[in-house]
Each structure stands twice: as structure tokens, then as C-alpha cells.
Motif scaffolding. Structure first.
Motif, short mmCIF file in Angstrom:
data_model
loop_
_atom_site.label_atom_id
_atom_site.label_comp_id
_atom_site.label_asym_id
_atom_site.label_seq_id
_atom_site.Cartn_x
_atom_site.Cartn_y
_atom_site.Cartn_z
N MET A 1 1.00 -1.18 -0.25
CA MET A 1 0.05 -0.18 -0.01
C MET A 1 1.02 1.30 0.00
N LYS A 2 0.53 2.18 -0.72
CA LYS A 2 1.30 3.15 -0.94
C LYS A 2 1.15 4.38 0.26
N PHE A 3 2.13 5.12 0.37
CA PHE A 3 2.02 6.08 1.70
C PHE A 3 0.96 6.85 1.56
N ILE A 4 0.39 7.38 0.38
CA ILE A 4 -0.67 8.36 0.32
C ILE A 4 -1.89 7.68 0.82
N HIS A 5 -2.13 6.35 0.80
CA HIS A 5 -3.31 5.70 0.94
C HIS A 5 -3.12 5.38 2.59
N ARG A 6 -2.08 4.97 3.00
CA ARG A 6 -1.94 4.83 4.40
C ARG A 6 -2.02 6.49 5.15
N PHE A 7 -1.45 7.33 4.74
CA PHE A 7 -1.86 8.58 5.31
C PHE A 7 -3.29 8.99 5.32
N ALA A 8 -4.11 8.62 4.02
CA ALA A 8 -5.52 9.10 3.79
C ALA A 8 -6.31 8.15 5.33
N TYR A 9 -6.05 7.03 5.09
CA TYR A 9 -6.70 5.98 6.12
C TYR A 9 -6.36 6.83 7.66
N TYR A 10 -5.35 7.10 7.84
CA TYR A 10 -4.80 7.81 9.30
C TYR A 10 -5.71 8.84 9.57
N LEU A 11 -5.69 9.67 8.52
CA LEU A 11 -6.50 10.99 8.48
C LEU A 11 -8.02 10.72 8.85
N VAL A 12 -8.68 9.78 7.94
CA VAL A 12 -9.95 9.64 8.15
C VAL A 12 -10.30 9.04 9.75
N GLY A 13 -9.31 8.16 10.16
CA GLY A 13 -9.52 7.56 11.58
C GLY A 13 -9.36 8.67 12.72
N LEU A 14 -8.28 9.62 12.48
CA LEU A 14 -8.07 10.63 13.10
C LEU A 14 -9.30 11.59 13.45
N VAL A 15 -9.77 11.90 12.36
CA VAL A 15 -11.13 12.78 12.07
C VAL A 15 -12.35 12.13 12.80
N MET A 16 -12.36 10.93 12.68
CA MET A 16 -13.59 10.25 13.33
C MET A 16 -13.31 10.35 14.75
N GLY A 17 -12.18 9.90 15.14
CA GLY A 17 -11.80 9.63 16.66
C GLY A 17 -12.20 11.04 17.22
N VAL A 18 -11.56 12.33 16.48
CA VAL A 18 -11.67 13.66 17.31
C VAL A 18 -13.47 13.90 17.43
N PHE A 19 -14.10 13.46 16.47
CA PHE A 19 -15.41 13.80 16.33
C PHE A 19 -16.14 13.09 17.45
N PHE A 20 -16.12 11.85 17.80
CA PHE A 20 -16.31 11.07 18.81
C PHE A 20 -16.11 11.50 20.15
N VAL A 21 -14.73 11.79 20.29
CA VAL A 21 -14.27 12.52 21.68
C VAL A 21 -14.92 13.66 22.04
N SER A 22 -15.05 14.32 20.67
CA SER A 22 -15.70 15.98 21.09
C SER A 22 -17.53 15.60 21.52
N LEU A 23 -17.88 14.56 20.91
CA LEU A 23 -19.25 14.36 21.36
C LEU A 23 -19.45 13.99 22.75
N VAL A 24 -18.44 13.05 23.28
CA VAL A 24 -18.67 12.76 24.32
C VAL A 24 -18.39 13.78 25.57
N PHE A 25 -17.31 14.54 25.46
CA PHE A 25 -16.96 15.55 26.23
C PHE A 25 -17.51 16.92 26.09
N SER A 26 -18.39 17.06 25.11
CA SER A 26 -19.07 18.43 24.82
C SER A 26 -19.92 19.11 25.95
N GLY A 27 -20.90 18.36 26.35
CA GLY A 27 -21.91 18.99 27.36
C GLY A 27 -21.49 18.74 28.64
N LYS A 28 -20.40 18.19 28.96
CA LYS A 28 -20.11 17.84 30.46
C LYS A 28 -18.96 18.81 30.87
N ASP A 29 -19.22 19.09 32.15
CA ASP A 29 -18.30 20.02 33.09
C ASP A 29 -17.22 19.38 33.35
#
Length: 127
Positions: A1-29
Motif C-alpha cells: 500500500m502506498k504512503f498516500i493511501h496509508r496517510f489517508a486512512y490515518y487522517l480519516v481515523g483521526l477525524v472520526m476519533g476527534v469527532f467522537f471524543v468531542s461528542l462525549v465531552f462537549s456537554g459535560k463540565d
């Protein structure tokens, strides 16, 4: 697998992870109080805060205000050598801080299970 494909998979996973973490902690104090000083001050700030008669008399003087007490409870330093002493069925905490006029003060706060009482305010004399 080429580097660009691995990097794209990494970015997709990172964005999804940040999205879910922000959902969990957004309304809490949520707070990260790992150090003892921050834990004590946070506990005192989150309880109903009362003033003793002696503290109310000192607050009536012109050199200190309730905003100075709140700032000290936010940014002060707990003196653990003199603190955590059982007094009047609560624990006494000694907190060093400053007023808005840069006058050093010491607060003596008694921490009960369901409330905190400001017992005394001591004005530190500069030498």
C-alpha cells in the motif's frame, strides 16, 4: 500500500476519533484536577460558601472584598502543613492569596461535608 493511501486512512481515523471524543465531552463540565492544591480549591468553590461573623466583619472593611476571596479560592495556594486539621466537625484549610490591590492575605476555610465556611481572613504585613 502506498504512503498516500496509508496517510489517508490515518487522517480519516483521526477525524472520526476527534469527532467522537468531542461528542462525549462537549456537554459535560469536566475538569482535570490532578494536583492536591487544585482539588481542594475546586472542592471549596463547588460547595455552598458561607461567611462566619468574624469574616463578615472583616469583609465590611474597605481593604478587602468578596471578589478578593473568590480570586484567592481560584488562584490561591493551600498550605498543607497547616491544613487538613479537624476543627468544628470539619477540616480547616489555610489558603494564601492576594487581593486586587496586591495585599497578601490568608484565608482560613472550614470544609464541611455539604458546605464551606470562611472562618477568618488574615492580612499579612509586609516587612
Amino acid at each position: 500500500m502506498k504512503f498516500i493511501h496509508r496517510f489517508a486512512y490515518y487522517l480519516v481515523g483521526l477525524v472520526m476519533g476527534v469527532f467522537f471524543v468531542s461528542l462525549v465531552f462537549s456537554g459535560k463540565d469536566t475538569r482535570c484536577n490532578y494536583f492536591p492544591n487544585a482539588r481542594v480549591l475546586n472542592d471549596l468553590r463547588n460547595k455552598p460558601f458561607h461567611y462566619s461573623e468574624k469574616a463578615s466583619q472583616i469583609l465590611a472593611e474597605s481593604w478587602i472584598d468578596t471578589s478578593d476571596v473568590k480570586n484567592t479560592l481560584q488562584f490561591g495556594d493551600v498550605v498543607f502543613d497547616k491544613s487538613n486539621v479537624v476543627v468544628k466537625k470539619g477540616k480547616l484549610y489555610v489558603i494564601e492569596g492576594k487581593t486586587l490591590k496586591n495585599q497578601e492575605i490568608i484565608l482560613q476555610v472550614i470544609n464541611y461535608e455539604n458546605r464551606a465556611v470562611l472562618d477568618d481572613i488574615i492580612k499579612v504585613k509586609k516587612e
